[in-house]
Motif scaffolding. Structure first.
Motif, PDB file in Angstrom:
ATOM      1  N   ILE A 168     -37.392  33.240 -49.395  1.00  0.00           N
ATOM      2  CA  ILE A 168     -37.168  34.690 -49.567  1.00  0.00           C
ATOM      3  C   ILE A 168     -36.060  35.173 -48.630  1.00  0.00           C
ATOM      4  O   ILE A 168     -35.274  36.052 -48.987  1.00  0.00           O
ATOM      5  N   GLN A 169     -35.968  34.571 -47.446  1.00  0.00           N
ATOM      6  CA  GLN A 169     -34.843  34.920 -46.563  1.00  0.00           C
ATOM      7  C   GLN A 169     -33.518  34.637 -47.265  1.00  0.00           C
ATOM      8  O   GLN A 169     -32.566  35.417 -47.181  1.00  0.00           O
ATOM      9  N   GLY A 170     -33.466  33.476 -47.940  1.00  0.00           N
ATOM     10  CA  GLY A 170     -32.242  33.103 -48.665  1.00  0.00           C
ATOM     11  C   GLY A 170     -31.926  34.125 -49.744  1.00  0.00           C
ATOM     12  O   GLY A 170     -30.780  34.559 -49.911  1.00  0.00           O
ATOM     13  N   LEU A 171     -32.965  34.537 -50.449  1.00  0.00           N
ATOM     14  CA  LEU A 171     -32.791  35.547 -51.497  1.00  0.00           C
ATOM     15  C   LEU A 171     -32.253  36.840 -50.893  1.00  0.00           C
ATOM     16  O   LEU A 171     -31.295  37.442 -51.392  1.00  0.00           O
ATOM     17  N   ASN A 172     -32.865  37.263 -49.792  1.00  0.00           N
ATOM     18  CA  ASN A 172     -32.450  38.525 -49.175  1.00  0.00           C
ATOM     19  C   ASN A 172     -31.008  38.478 -48.688  1.00  0.00           C
ATOM     20  O   ASN A 172     -30.285  39.467 -48.772  1.00  0.00           O
ATOM     21  N   ALA A 173     -30.592  37.309 -48.197  1.00  0.00           N
ATOM     22  CA  ALA A 173     -29.208  37.187 -47.729  1.00  0.00           C
ATOM     23  C   ALA A 173     -28.240  37.379 -48.900  1.00  0.00           C
ATOM     24  O   ALA A 173     -27.176  37.991 -48.751  1.00  0.00           O
ATOM     25  N   LEU A 174     -28.622  36.878 -50.079  1.00  0.00           N
ATOM     26  CA  LEU A 174     -27.753  37.005 -51.247  1.00  0.00           C
ATOM     27  C   LEU A 174     -27.659  38.449 -51.723  1.00  0.00           C
ATOM     28  O   LEU A 174     -26.706  38.843 -52.389  1.00  0.00           O
ATOM     29  N   ARG A 175     -28.640  39.230 -51.358  1.00  0.00           N
ATOM     30  CA  ARG A 175     -28.645  40.632 -51.802  1.00  0.00           C
ATOM     31  C   ARG A 175     -27.646  41.497 -51.039  1.00  0.00           C
ATOM     32  O   ARG A 175     -27.507  42.690 -51.317  1.00  0.00           O
ATOM     33  N   LYS A 176     -26.958  40.892 -50.076  1.00  0.00           N
ATOM     34  CA  LYS A 176     -25.886  41.633 -49.393  1.00  0.00           C
ATOM     35  C   LYS A 176     -24.704  41.861 -50.334  1.00  0.00           C
ATOM     36  O   LYS A 176     -23.859  42.717 -50.089  1.00  0.00           O
ATOM     37  N   ALA A 177     -24.610  41.050 -51.380  1.00  0.00           N
ATOM     38  CA  ALA A 177     -23.450  41.117 -52.272  1.00  0.00           C
ATOM     39  C   ALA A 177     -23.389  42.438 -53.020  1.00  0.00           C
ATOM     40  O   ALA A 177     -24.405  43.050 -53.329  1.00  0.00           O
ATOM     41  N   ASP A 178     -22.147  42.873 -53.279  1.00  0.00           N
ATOM     42  CA  ASP A 178     -21.907  44.040 -54.129  1.00  0.00           C
ATOM     43  C   ASP A 178     -20.954  43.576 -55.221  1.00  0.00           C
ATOM     44  O   ASP A 178     -19.864  43.119 -54.885  1.00  0.00           O
ATOM     45  N   PRO A 179     -21.259  43.658 -56.481  1.00  0.00           N
ATOM     46  CA  PRO A 179     -22.461  44.221 -57.092  1.00  0.00           C
ATOM     47  C   PRO A 179     -23.749  43.471 -56.735  1.00  0.00           C
ATOM     48  O   PRO A 179     -23.729  42.262 -56.528  1.00  0.00           O
ATOM     49  N   ALA A 180     -24.833  44.236 -56.707  1.00  0.00           N
ATOM     50  CA  ALA A 180     -26.140  43.658 -56.376  1.00  0.00           C
ATOM     51  C   ALA A 180     -26.510  42.628 -57.441  1.00  0.00           C
ATOM     52  O   ALA A 180     -26.523  42.940 -58.630  1.00  0.00           O
ATOM     53  N   PRO A 181     -26.801  41.392 -57.021  1.00  0.00           N
ATOM     54  CA  PRO A 181     -27.037  40.335 -58.006  1.00  0.00           C
ATOM     55  C   PRO A 181     -28.433  40.341 -58.619  1.00  0.00           C
ATOM     56  O   PRO A 181     -28.664  39.652 -59.608  1.00  0.00           O
ATOM     57  N   ILE A 182     -29.359  41.080 -58.024  1.00  0.00           N
ATOM     58  CA  ILE A 182     -30.735  41.107 -58.556  1.00  0.00           C
ATOM     59  C   ILE A 182     -31.265  42.524 -58.370  1.00  0.00           C
ATOM     60  O   ILE A 182     -30.916  43.208 -57.391  1.00  0.00           O
ATOM     61  N   SER A 183     -32.087  42.966 -59.278  1.00  0.00           N
ATOM     62  CA  SER A 183     -32.624  44.322 -59.155  1.00  0.00           C
ATOM     63  C   SER A 183     -33.690  44.364 -58.065  1.00  0.00           C
ATOM     64  O   SER A 183     -34.318  43.348 -57.743  1.00  0.00           O
ATOM     65  N   GLY A 184     -33.887  45.547 -57.512  1.00  0.00           N
ATOM     66  CA  GLY A 184     -34.948  45.722 -56.523  1.00  0.00           C
ATOM     67  C   GLY A 184     -36.319  45.474 -57.131  1.00  0.00           C
ATOM     68  O   GLY A 184     -37.226  44.988 -56.471  1.00  0.00           O
ATOM     69  N   ARG A 185     -36.435  45.797 -58.405  1.00  0.00           N
ATOM     70  CA  ARG A 185     -37.706  45.562 -59.094  1.00  0.00           C
ATOM     71  C   ARG A 185     -38.058  44.076 -59.097  1.00  0.00           C
ATOM     72  O   ARG A 185     -39.172  43.676 -58.798  1.00  0.00           O
ATOM     73  N   ASP A 186     -37.063  43.259 -59.473  1.00  0.00           N
ATOM     74  CA  ASP A 186     -37.337  41.823 -59.523  1.00  0.00           C
ATOM     75  C   ASP A 186     -37.572  41.264 -58.123  1.00  0.00           C
ATOM     76  O   ASP A 186     -38.419  40.393 -57.931  1.00  0.00           O
ATOM     77  N   ALA A 187     -36.829  41.754 -57.149  1.00  0.00           N
ATOM     78  CA  ALA A 187     -37.024  41.269 -55.782  1.00  0.00           C
ATOM     79  C   ALA A 187     -38.424  41.649 -55.277  1.00  0.00           C
ATOM     80  O   ALA A 187     -39.094  40.848 -54.617  1.00  0.00           O
ATOM     81  N   LEU A 188     -38.866  42.846 -55.613  1.00  0.00           N
ATOM     82  CA  LEU A 188     -40.213  43.246 -55.207  1.00  0.00           C
ATOM     83  C   LEU A 188     -41.250  42.342 -55.874  1.00  0.00           C
ATOM     84  O   LEU A 188     -42.202  41.880 -55.237  1.00  0.00           O
ATOM     85  N   LEU A 189     -41.039  42.070 -57.152  1.00  0.00           N
ATOM     86  CA  LEU A 189     -41.976  41.218 -57.884  1.00  0.00           C
ATOM     87  C   LEU A 189     -42.061  39.828 -57.246  1.00  0.00           C
ATOM     88  O   LEU A 189     -43.143  39.250 -57.124  1.00  0.00           O
ATOM     89  N   ILE A 190     -40.909  39.319 -56.820  1.00  0.00           N
ATOM     90  CA  ILE A 190     -40.898  38.006 -56.161  1.00  0.00           C
ATOM     91  C   ILE A 190     -41.762  38.057 -54.901  1.00  0.00           C
ATOM     92  O   ILE A 190     -42.576  37.165 -54.643  1.00  0.00           O
ATOM     93  N   ASN A 191     -41.590  39.116 -54.130  1.00  0.00           N
ATOM     94  CA  ASN A 191     -42.410  39.251 -52.916  1.00  0.00           C
ATOM     95  C   ASN A 191     -43.892  39.387 -53.260  1.00  0.00           C
ATOM     96  O   ASN A 191     -44.750  38.839 -52.578  1.00  0.00           O
ATOM     97  N   GLN A 192     -44.179  40.109 -54.332  1.00  0.00           N
ATOM     98  CA  GLN A 192     -45.584  40.276 -54.729  1.00  0.00           C
ATOM     99  C   GLN A 192     -46.184  38.938 -55.157  1.00  0.00           C
ATOM    100  O   GLN A 192     -47.296  38.583 -54.755  1.00  0.00           O
TER     101      GLN A 192
END
Ligand code: BJ8
Length: 426
Positions: free
Chosen positions: A215-239
């Motif tokens: 998940i740390q790796g995923l979060n690091a990738l979310r620094k990119a603009d455009p955002a590569p993954i939606s917040g919804r999907d990222a939340l679901l992954i955490n859930q």
């Protein structure tokens, strides 16, 4: 489905009420998730896990039980999964994110209790949660007063064990948590009849750290603009990280990260470059609580991070890997676990200033232009901290919007109006 029905009956679920829940969940998921444009291919795993959340995963838990393994439920990231895994037991997160059985819950806990607590009590009383019903032991903890007291009522219905979590971070508090680590380990030994050794704990640490690193790796990738993954999907992954098999989860998320990297290289994302980026901070959003990211992402912004226990608070700190490799005794490993867990910046601590710094750092690292502070209605710890977080962010020039809400849908339009207005100012 019919095979599952038999399993659900065996678990003594209320079959009609449970079917109703699955129907609502399926529709909700369709509207919020399946309708997304430009979704990652790896999201198929998320869809599959969610569609099988009360099916295949529960079957796996029953199979584990048939092999003599125990199932441990927990409501808080202070309960050390490493030790559960060391005992070869299964660790599942139980906190619930839907209004169900609320009226029944209110016969056991006061009305002015947060939705998360009412939900787990309600799920139990309404007999609709196969995870709760599968547990051999449910571990509660002394964090907020709401949970602490609700566990007393809950214990009338399930086999509970309560872990004490300190409220400050002095040396004596460290000692308290260290003693609680040992007491939990001994409880697991009693429950499973297994003696937990050095290699068992090291294995538990490797699995839990692996999950956190994915998940740390995923979060690091979310620094990119455009955002590569939606917040919804990222939340679901955490859930999902709280109830799927941890080894499978880690492998799938690492695969998903490879796909995201390729997407970033091509400059692709889920929203156009320059879309306002928001960080969510505050209370945990338990599955299927997707309300806020759904509203935010329907308001012209994209969520780039979750400062929450179903989010970065649970994965930011690893158990020290070098020290783990060198450790030769159970005591040393319990020390290392304690060091890691004492870093959790939960609002139940006083003071809890490291959380303020962590939020400011996250906003900066993720390139968030604003923060939405999310507190569940009646949650004292997080509602109080909203003031401090606001002050800290103001000093950094980062605007913050404080929201208090529950799982109901009555305020969706009102929230949308406020969030749209906030996004326009960014
Ligand atoms: S370490 S955040 S998981 S306690 S929303 S029930 S605080 S009234 S959830 Fe938590 Fe552990 Fe802390 Fe994390 Fe109470 Fe607030 Fe309800 Fe809450």
């Amino acid at each position: 489905e019919s095979a599952y029905k038999e399993m659900w009956e065996k678990l003594n679920l209320d079959i009609d009420a449970h079917e109703g829940l699955l129907e609502v969940l399926g529709k909700f998921y369709g509207d919020i998730y399946l309708s997304q444009q430009g979704r990652l291919q790896g999201a198929e795993y998320l869809d599959f896990v969610l569609s099988e959340v009360h099916g295949l995963r529960i079957k796996e838990l029953q199979d584990a039980k048939a092999q003599g393994r125990k199932i441990i439920g927990s409501f808080c990231v202070f309960v050390p999964e490493e030790l559960t895994l060391a005992a070869d037991a299964v660790h599942v997160g139980l906190c619930s994110g839907a209004d169900a059985g609320t009226e029944m819950a209110e016969t056991m806990v006061p009305r002015n209790t947060c939705a998360l607590i009412k939900s787990f009590v309600g799920f139990k009383l309404a007999k609709i949660c196969p995870f709760t019903e599968s547990c051999d032991v449910v571990v509660g903890e002394t964090t907020c007063d709401g949970k602490k007291k609700a566990y007393e009522a809950f214990a009338e219905h399930v086999n509970m064990y309560i872990m004490e979590v300190p409220q400050q971070k002095n040396a004596c508090d460290h000692d308290l948590l260290r003693a609680e680590m040992k007491r939990y380990m001994e409880e697991l030994e009693k429950l499973t009849g297994k003696t937990i050794g050095v290699d068992d704990i090291k294995k538990g640490i490797a699995i839990a750290n692996g999950k956190r690193k994915a998940i740390q790796g995923l979060n690091a990738l979310r620094k990119a603009d455009p955002a590569p993954i939606s917040g919804r999907d990222a939340l679901l992954i955490n859930q999902i990280s709280f109830y799927d098999d941890p080894v499978r989860f880690t492998a799938k998320i690492n695969e998903l990260c490879d796909e995201i990297e390729a997407r970033i290289e091509k400059g692709e994302g889920v929203a156009p470059k320059g879309t306002p980026r928001l960080l969510l901070a505050g209370c945990p959003m338990a599955v299927p609580n997707w309300k806020l990211p759904y509203i935010v992402e329907g308001s012209g912004a994209v969520v780039v991070g979750e400062e929450s226990c179903i989010g970065s608070r649970n994965i930011r700190d690893l158990v020290d890997e070098d020290a783990t490799a060198k450790a030769t005794t159970v005591d040393e490993l319990l020390d290392l676990l304690t060091d890691r867990y004492m870093k959790i910046d939960c609002a139940c601590f006083t003071p809890n200033d490291e959380r303020l710094d962590n939020i400011a750092d996250m906003a900066e690292e993720l390139g968030a232009q604003g923060v939405i502070h999310y507190a569940l209605l009646f949650c004292q710890p997080y509602s109080h901290e909203a003031f401090k977080v606001d002050k800290t962010l103001q000093a950094k020039g980062v605007p913050m919007l404080a929201i208090e809400t529950d799982y109901g849908m009555e305020d969706v339009e009102q929230l949308k109006t406020r969030i749209e207005a906030f996004v326009e100012t960014l």
